[in-house]
Each structure stands twice: as C-alpha cells, then as structure tokens.
Design a protein around this motif. Structure first.
Motif, mmCIF file in Angstrom:
data_model
loop_
_atom_site.group_PDB
_atom_site.id
_atom_site.type_symbol
_atom_site.label_atom_id
_atom_site.label_comp_id
_atom_site.label_asym_id
_atom_site.label_seq_id
_atom_site.Cartn_x
_atom_site.Cartn_y
_atom_site.Cartn_z
ATOM 1 N N LEU A 115 -7.253 -0.911 -6.118
ATOM 2 C CA LEU A 115 -6.208 -1.805 -5.610
ATOM 3 C C LEU A 115 -6.302 -1.953 -4.101
ATOM 4 O O LEU A 115 -6.153 -3.061 -3.568
ATOM 5 N N GLN A 116 -6.551 -0.852 -3.405
ATOM 6 C CA GLN A 116 -6.673 -0.903 -1.946
ATOM 7 C C GLN A 116 -7.826 -1.822 -1.526
ATOM 8 O O GLN A 116 -7.692 -2.619 -0.594
ATOM 9 N N ARG A 176 -5.067 7.219 -12.124
ATOM 10 C CA ARG A 176 -4.197 6.514 -11.182
ATOM 11 C C ARG A 176 -4.799 6.526 -9.784
ATOM 12 O O ARG A 176 -4.708 5.536 -9.053
ATOM 13 N N GLU A 177 -5.424 7.640 -9.431
ATOM 14 C CA GLU A 177 -6.075 7.727 -8.121
ATOM 15 C C GLU A 177 -7.225 6.727 -8.017
ATOM 16 O O GLU A 177 -7.400 6.077 -6.985
ATOM 17 N N PHE A 223 -5.744 3.255 -7.723
ATOM 18 C CA PHE A 223 -5.217 3.041 -6.371
ATOM 19 C C PHE A 223 -6.342 2.653 -5.419
ATOM 20 O O PHE A 223 -6.186 1.749 -4.587
ATOM 21 N N SER A 229 2.362 1.658 -3.364
ATOM 22 C CA SER A 229 1.329 2.010 -4.344
ATOM 23 C C SER A 229 0.971 3.484 -4.291
ATOM 24 O O SER A 229 0.603 4.083 -5.309
ATOM 25 N N GLN A 230 1.058 4.064 -3.112
ATOM 26 C CA GLN A 230 0.754 5.490 -2.972
ATOM 27 C C GLN A 230 1.729 6.333 -3.794
ATOM 28 O O GLN A 230 1.367 7.390 -4.317
ATOM 29 N N ASP A 246 3.441 5.098 -6.560
ATOM 30 C CA ASP A 246 3.252 4.773 -7.984
ATOM 31 C C ASP A 246 2.415 3.507 -8.101
ATOM 32 O O ASP A 246 2.946 2.394 -8.034
ATOM 33 N N VAL A 247 1.130 3.676 -8.301
ATOM 34 C CA VAL A 247 0.225 2.526 -8.348
ATOM 35 C C VAL A 247 0.427 1.685 -9.600
ATOM 36 O O VAL A 247 0.127 0.483 -9.610
ATOM 37 N N THR A 248 0.987 2.280 -10.658
ATOM 38 C CA THR A 248 1.153 1.534 -11.904
ATOM 39 C C THR A 248 2.084 0.336 -11.742
ATOM 40 O O THR A 248 1.973 -0.653 -12.479
ATOM 41 N N SER A 266 0.825 -1.203 0.000
ATOM 42 C CA SER A 266 0.000 0.000 0.000
ATOM 43 C C SER A 266 0.863 1.258 0.000
ATOM 44 O O SER A 266 0.587 2.217 -0.737
#
Length: 249
Positions: free
Chosen positions: A189-190, A182-183, A186, A63-64, A66-68, A60
């Motif tokens: 993903l979370q 991306r936000e 993210f 990812s904050q 760079d989530v890519t 996590s």
C-alpha cells in the motif's frame, strides 16, 4: 465501527469538502480574464497538490494502525471500490484523464488553433511535453506492474504452507500469520500510494501552470462526480432494501 475507521471516515469527508472548495478556486482561475499571473497560478497548483500529499500522509498514519481499513473502505462507494487498485486509484488512470481532457479541449478550440491563436488550456500541449508525459506514463505502468506482482504474492500467501497448518490446528497461531501478511500488505500500500502522489506531481511538473490548473480541475471533477454518483447509488439500494423488508400492511 472501529475508532480508526470512524476517524478516517471523518477525515475523508473533510478532504472531499476541501477538494470541492479547491475545485471552485481552480475553475475561477481557469475562466478569469485576463489570466491570473503565473505566480498566483503556481500558488494555487501547489496548494492543491499539497492537499493530495496531506491525504496520503494521513492515510499512511492510519494504515500503520490497521491496514485492512484501506482495502475495505467505507468512506467510498461500492461504485468507486469497483475501480480500486492496491487500496486506491490506479496511477496510470491519471494519464488517460490527461489525454481525454486534452482531446476534448483540442476539439473545442479547433477554430482558435487553426487561426493561430494561443489557447490557455490542455489543447496546446507541445511535442516536448507530450514526449515527457509519455515517458512518465511508461515508467508508471512498469512500476504499477511491479506493485501488482507484489500484491499478488501477498494474496497467494493466504494458502501458504504455514496458513494451511494453522487452519488445520483450528485457528491456533492465526493472528501471528495474519500479522505477517498485514505487514506485507502495508508495504504494498505504501508503494502504491507513493506512486499515486508521484504521478500527480509528475504530471503537474510537465505542464505549464495554467495547464496544470485544467488537469487538476478534470481530476477533481471526475473524483467528486463518481463519488457523488456512487453514494447516491448506494443510498438508493439501501432504501430499496429497507422498503422491501418492511412488513406488508
């Protein structure tokens, strides 16, 4: 390779090495005679689950930045990536793993069970446990579907009106639009990672400690085996390509 990618590459390598050590401890507990005290099994199970929790906490944080990275991982093999869902493994897979391992052990322990002997593994799941696991499985599938729908929205937004306008303007404003996406990615993903750890903890919570040991063994064995197979496959492919690219004598 970016600093974030290199950092997570190293972290993942450490995670896998620790998982291998945990597997050794789990196997030792599963085959010990007499069976270790419940308190010892509990501590072992909690230590292994905490290892998974730490993985997702670190993931996590990375990812904050760079989530890519999590949707194009280099620390996993192309074989593993083939089965990826929302930046990781599909949570409902854990239930199929439990059912498969339980079935294998049930077949192996048939004689003991017919004799009325107690088996210290997943072959003796009770009706109450099976119902509890089924209910959790159904709930997990519903949450999976909701997350899949959110991920689909993020992907379809690539062709949203704003993106088409930006593309027509020769990329001007592209970074701003991509940052929004991306936000959103993210956030998805979370939610997916939270479901993954909740699934592990949920299944383990439905099992006796000695049963949880066998489930965690199966999970680690499958993860490590597929990872090693995939890496070897990728290495062989690279070696073949390099050999083909070499000039003829």
């Amino acid at each position: 390779m970016s600093a974030n990618r290199e950092q997570f590459d190293r972290f993942f390598e450490h995670f896998m090495a620790e998982q291998s050590r945990h597997l050794t401890d789990l196997r030792a507990a599963a085959t010990a005679h007499p069976q270790p005290p419940a308190t010892d099994l509990q501590k072992l199970v909690e230590r292994v689950v905490a290892h998974y929790e730490n993985y997702y906490m670190t993931k996590s944080l990375c990812s904050q930045r760079d989530v890519t990275l999590m949707f194009s991982p280099t620390w996993t093999s192309s074989t593993e990536n083939l089965f990826m869902w929302a930046g990781g493994w599909r949570p409902s897979t854990a239930f199929h793993l439990l059912y498969s391992k339980s079935s294998i052990q049930l077949e192996a322990q048939q004689d003991e069970i017919l004799k009325g002997l107690c088996t210290a593994d997943l072959s003796n799941l009770s009706a109450v446990q099976l119902q509890a696991v089924y209910d959790l499985h159904r709930s997990t599938i519903n949450t999976e579907r909701a997350i899949s729908e959110k991920l689909a929205v993020v992907q379809k937004e690539l062709a949203a009106k704003e993106m088409v306008e930006v593309a027509g303007a020769v990329g001007e404003g592209m970074e701003g639009e991509m940052e929004k996406k991306r936000e959103c990615a993210f956030s998805v993903l979370q939610q997916a990672d939270q479901l993954r750890i909740d699934t592990i903890k949920g299944i383990v919570g439905k099992l006796e400690f000695f049963q949880a040991v066998h489930f965690l063994i199966a999970a680690a064995e499958l993860h490590l085996a597929v990872h090693e197979y995939g890496k070897a496959k990728d290495d062989a492919t690279v070696a073949t390509e390099e050999q083909a690219a070499m000039p003829a004598d």
